[in-house]
Design a protein around this motif. Structure first.
Motif: not given
Length: 194
Positions: A26-49
């Motif tokens: 997953v990438w974001q564009l921050v002020d013109g620069e592509p920035v890769a996002m770190a994979p989410a932790s299992t807890t993060h992913a469970r909360i998100q879902a």
């Protein structure tokens, strides 16, 4: 450097959407620069879902025209031509839905806060506040039970500080949703009796 990671010094949103590799990262564009996002932790992913499921069920039960999406791209108003931010969850109530690459009129944006992404998450939150359709921004902790809600005032301004919710019920006015905060943590190790 591989061709997948080579990009112009300052990308536009159009360049970014054309370039963005479909490699699972997953990438974001921050002020013109592509920035890769770190994979989410299992807890993060469970909360998100769990949040996406609960809100999706709420919208379905109400017959709402709103949709809940995981990791939608949004463009903040400020530096719009050079920014694509990716919240964990977005809710849009656009007639006909958003079928493009970006969510055009979100009303609610949600971030799951991890210790490793605190600064980046809050930078995104303040960027989201510049999107005129956004009514609320929810930041949910992934290391303890707690959340912070920013709610746009009737005059269009934002409070200086978020409302802190550490127990009890959480109310999201933008989608008329009330839930026990603990419901977001149902599938995590944080869902333990106190």
């Amino acid at each position: 450097m591989s061709s997948a990671t080579q990009f112009p010094a300052r990308m536009s949103v159009a360049d970014f959407l054309d370039w963005c590799p479909e490699d699972g990262q997953v990438w974001q564009l921050v002020d013109g620069e592509p920035v890769a996002m770190a994979p989410a932790s299992t807890t993060h992913a469970r909360i998100q879902a769990e949040i996406a499921r609960l809100i999706g069920n709420h919208l379905l039960e109400r017959g709402s025209a709103c949709d809940v999406l995981m990791a939608p791209g949004v463009t903040p108003h400020l530096e719009r031509a050079h920014n694509v931010r990716v919240p964990d969850i977005g809710v849009s109530c656009s007639p006909g839905g958003d079928d493009g690459s970006l969510l055009t009129a979100p009303v609610l944006l949600i971030e799951i806060l991890s210790p490793s992404n605190h600064r980046e998450t809050w930078a995104n939150v303040w960027a989201y506040a510049s999107i005129s359709s956004v009514r609320e921004i929810l930041v949910v902790s992934s290391v303890s039970v707690g959340a912070e809600v920013l709610r746009r005032r009737p005059d269009g301004s934002w409070p200086e500080q978020a409302e802190v919710v550490s127990s009890g019920e959480l109310h999201l006015e933008s989608i008329d949703y009330v839930t026990p905060l603990m419901a977001f943590y149902r599938t995590t190790r944080l869902n333990t009796p106190r």
